[in-house]
Design an enzyme around this catalytic site. Structure first.
Site, short mmCIF file in Angstrom:
data_model
loop_
_atom_site.label_atom_id
_atom_site.label_comp_id
_atom_site.label_asym_id
_atom_site.label_seq_id
_atom_site.Cartn_x
_atom_site.Cartn_y
_atom_site.Cartn_z
N GLU A 160 9.50 8.06 -6.14
CA GLU A 160 10.76 7.08 -6.47
C GLU A 160 10.98 6.82 -7.61
O GLU A 160 10.01 6.41 -8.41
CB GLU A 160 10.60 5.84 -5.56
CG GLU A 160 10.69 5.81 -4.10
CD GLU A 160 10.67 4.38 -3.52
OE1 GLU A 160 10.95 3.38 -4.26
OE2 GLU A 160 10.17 4.35 -2.32
N GLU A 215 4.68 2.35 0.11
CA GLU A 215 4.27 1.30 -0.79
C GLU A 215 3.40 0.31 -0.39
O GLU A 215 3.73 -1.00 -0.26
CB GLU A 215 5.56 0.86 -1.49
CG GLU A 215 6.40 1.68 -2.43
CD GLU A 215 7.40 0.69 -3.25
OE1 GLU A 215 7.67 -0.25 -3.06
OE2 GLU A 215 7.72 1.51 -4.09
C1 GAL Z 1 10.85 0.39 -3.35
C2 GAL Z 1 10.78 0.80 -2.03
C3 GAL Z 1 12.31 1.32 -1.50
C4 GAL Z 1 13.31 0.70 -2.15
C5 GAL Z 1 13.03 0.66 -3.72
C6 GAL Z 1 14.23 0.05 -4.43
O1 GAL Z 1 9.85 -0.59 -3.52
O2 GAL Z 1 9.92 1.67 -1.70
O3 GAL Z 1 12.04 1.57 -0.04
O4 GAL Z 1 13.17 -0.64 -1.57
O5 GAL Z 1 12.06 0.09 -4.04
O6 GAL Z 1 14.08 -0.28 -5.68
#
Ligand code: GAL
Length: 663
Positions: free
Chosen positions: A318, A161
């Site tokens: 994610e 990210e």
């Molecule tokens: C994203 C990040 C992850 C985790 C996730 C939680 O921003 O890449 O590592 O922190 O959010 O929602």
């Protein structure tokens, strides 16, 4: 028509038939060794095919300067491979280790008010720090050479990210890099002075060395300086991505490289449309934001990601199985939402459905963030739902590899218009660029009309109707392009505060909406922003907020589709449309929200002959997304929907998704 005739971009390096990948970030270094075997067993039970590994492992992989410990990662890689699970291996550069920031505090980012962002969280590094870059690339080289031939390795995951916490750095490194960027953009300081209009407030520069990032100033910083700093900051992160990518390609040319974008909500610092060409396949992270348009926002983001990827499959790196931990109140997903959210991404082109994270952390800042395997363990509804989702994705394997099928309507999404339209010292601070675009998307969904959300650099000419909400920054070339497309038969709809400035944020003179004035056939002398307690009624029964315009209609070829009934613009045109060549150009001068837009849509889409592709009774309740022969029908409601009108489709359960095949 299915999008993109270009050769397919690279995807995971693996043998075997096409499938939808399923998995998560995997952080085994947070757990004792004995847990790892359980992990792999449970992953297999859930149908996990791929994990993203070592994202936050720098301090474990390089515990001291130049001293590496790969033994544990070797073991995890082998274990995963033996379990048939592929690895998207991170370059582990997202969170620098304590020894590095102790030795080199000059890599720490600095805010616009001059505060240092200290270690203790994550992503505490300056994108422009040569010291950080050197250490990061040293680690990338070690990883690339060590794991190049590992059979589990299917992709590289650059950093994580990029820009999530460190997009705007105002340090001295950033200042020096900004000056280099400006020299490359403008060549001479005179050209910079012209672009930045530095005659204003005695800001003339005599030398590039005098230029700074827009640090906290006594009053509004120069707007073009702000715009260029946004462009530069996005480029600085892209530059880091390219540096890691180039090294990875040097050592492992056959392994595709990706990085996870954040096309979601108000994350706006990174111009992802501009980054997409730099990676082998697009990946995205998305989290649902609570609110009345939560589901539509997910669809909007997935849709935009799919179009940034040029219609090709992309990787959902994610999302969450249930609650997150970073909102004021973190609510669990309702029954059906996990599958619906995941399949909505698939409907918009995702060929992988992954989560943050595999096993819910026991400690640390994210211990209350949901995961595939919750604190409760495998004997839990959540794990059973996850396993069912894995099964569903296996059933949907025939979808893998299919491209998005273009819609007749496009919503133009332009990062620079987003940035500039929300700058300070404007007619109003209330304007929200992405919300306006989302409102049009919701209105189209409510009307049962499929639309693509696409970047301004996308194939605009392929659409019958283009909706360009708050297309604020319109360089001459874009204005020409839109005019040619309209006169050739395209139907443009644009809104308040569009066409106002050029690429330097200089106003197009002669009356608003400057660059689009002639095409729209209207002229505006003054904006009419509304105070918070004010609204303006229109004669079609809708109500405008935030903004109105004092519109003068310029010619006979302009039709007034709605007028203001109340307020300062009473009697004046509120919504107009001009016939231009074989097409038309319409203007909506106020914020109507999804319902108000819905009232206008038939009139705006009618001339283009755009109609919903689903039976009318389903419109609004069901979202349609199309990937080639695969029609995804997504229940937007919490009630069952009878799809009887569509042969073989049956009943769509509350929040359910069904996929039918239509040649
Ligand atoms: C994203 C990040 C992850 C985790 C996730 C939680 O921003 O890449 O590592 O922190 O959010 O929602």
């Amino acid at each position: 028509m299915t999008q993109s005739n270009e050769t397919t971009r690279r995807w995971l390096r693996r043998a075997g038939s096409a499938r939808l990948e399923f998995g998560a970030d995997y952080n085994p270094d947070q757990w004792p060794r004995e847990v790892w075997d359980d992990d792999v067993r449970a992953m297999r039970a859930a149908g996990v095919t791929v994990v993203s590994l070592a994202i936050f492992s720098w301090a474990r992989l390089e515990p001291r300067d130049g001293v590496y410990d790969f033994a544990w990662l070797d073991e995890v890689m082998d274990l995963l491979h033996a379990g048939g699970i592929a690895v998207d291996l991170a370059t582990a550069t997202a969170s620098p280790p304590p020894w590095l920031t102790r030795k080199h505090p000059e890599i720490l980012p600095v805010t616009r008010t001059g505060e240092t962002l200290w270690p203790g969280g994550r992503q505490h590094w300056r994108p422009t720090s040569p010291v950080f870059r050197e250490h990061a690339l040293r680690l990338v080289r070690e990883l690339a050479t060590r794991y190049a031939d590992h059979p589990a390795l299917v992709a590289w995951h650059v950093n994580n990210e990029l820009g999530c916490h460190n997009v705007y750095d105002f340090s001295d490194d950033a200042a020096a890099a900004f000056r280099r960027w400006l020299r490359a953009r403008y060549g001479t300081v005179e050209a910079l002075n012209r672009a930045w209009a530095t005659a204003f407030w005695a800001q003339r520069y005599d030398d590039f060395e005098e230029v700074l990032p827009p640090r906290l100033a006594a009053s509004y910083p120069n707007p073009t300086q702000q715009l260029d700093f946004k462009r530069f900051s996005s480029d600085a992160l892209k530059d880091h991505l390219i540096a890691e990518r180039d090294l990875l390609r040097r050592f492992t040319p056959d392994v595709p490289v990706t990085t996870n974008f954040m096309v979601m909500g108000e994350t706006k610092g990174m111009n992802f449309a501009d980054w997409a060409a730099e990676i082998d396949f697009v990946s995205n992270d998305h989290y649902v934001l609570p609110g009345p348009q939560a589901r539509d926002e997910l669809s909007f983001s997935a849709n935009l990601t799919g179009n940034i990827a040029g219609g090709r499959p992309w990787f959902l790196m994610e999302h969450s199985t249930s609650a997150v931990n970073w909102q004021p109140v973190n609510v669990a997903k309702k029954p059906g939402e996990l599958e619906r959210d995941s399949l909505t991404h698939v409907a918009h082109g995702a060929d992988a459905v992954c989560f943050f994270q595999w096993r819910q952390s026991r400690a640390g800042a994210e211990k209350y963030h949901s995961a595939m395997l919750p604190h409760a363990g495998t004997d839990s509804d959540l794990f059973r739902n996850v396993t069912r989702l894995g099964e569903r994705l296996r059933e949907l394997a025939p979808v893998a590899g299919s491209h998005r099928t273009r819609a007749a309507v496009g919503i133009v999404f332009d990062w620079e218009s987003w940035w500039v339209s929300e700058h300070d010292s404007h007619p109003t601070e209330r304007l929200r660029y992405r919300q306006e675009a989302l409102d049009w998307y919701t209105a189209l969904l409510d009307a049962g009309i499929r639309a693509d959300v696409l970047p301004a650099g996308g194939p605009l000419e392929e659409y019958r109707v283009l909706i360009a909400p708050i297309l604020h920054v319109v360089p001459a070339a874009l204005a020409d392009r839109l005019r040619d497309w309209v006169t050739g038969g395209g139907h443009l709809v644009t809104t308040y505060f569009s066409g106002i400035v050029d690429e330097n944020d200089h106003v197009w003179l002669g009356g608003y909406p400057g660059a689009l004035r002639e095409l729209l056939g209207i002229r505006i002398e003054e904006f009419g922003p509304l105070l918070d307690h004010e609204s303006a009624e229109l004669d079609n029964g809708t109500t405008g907020t935030i903004w109105t315009d004092r519109i003068d209609v310029a010619g006979d070829d302009v039709e007034v589709l709605a007028r203001y009934k109340t307020g300062d613009q009473a009697e004046r045109a509120a919504v107009t449309r001009r016939r231009a060549g074989a097409g038309s150009a319409a203007y909506v001068s106020t914020r109507l929200g999804p319902e108000g837009i819905g009232v206008l849509l038939p009139g705006l889409l009618g001339p283009a002959g755009v109609r919903g592709e689903l039976p009318a009774e389903l419109g609004g309740r069901v979202e349609l997304a199309v990937r080639g022969e695969h029609w995804f029908l997504i229940n937007r409601t919490d009630e069952p929907v009878d799809l009887g009108a569509l042969p073989g489709a049956g009943i769509l359960p509350p929040r359910g998704v069904t996929v039918i095949s239509r040649e």
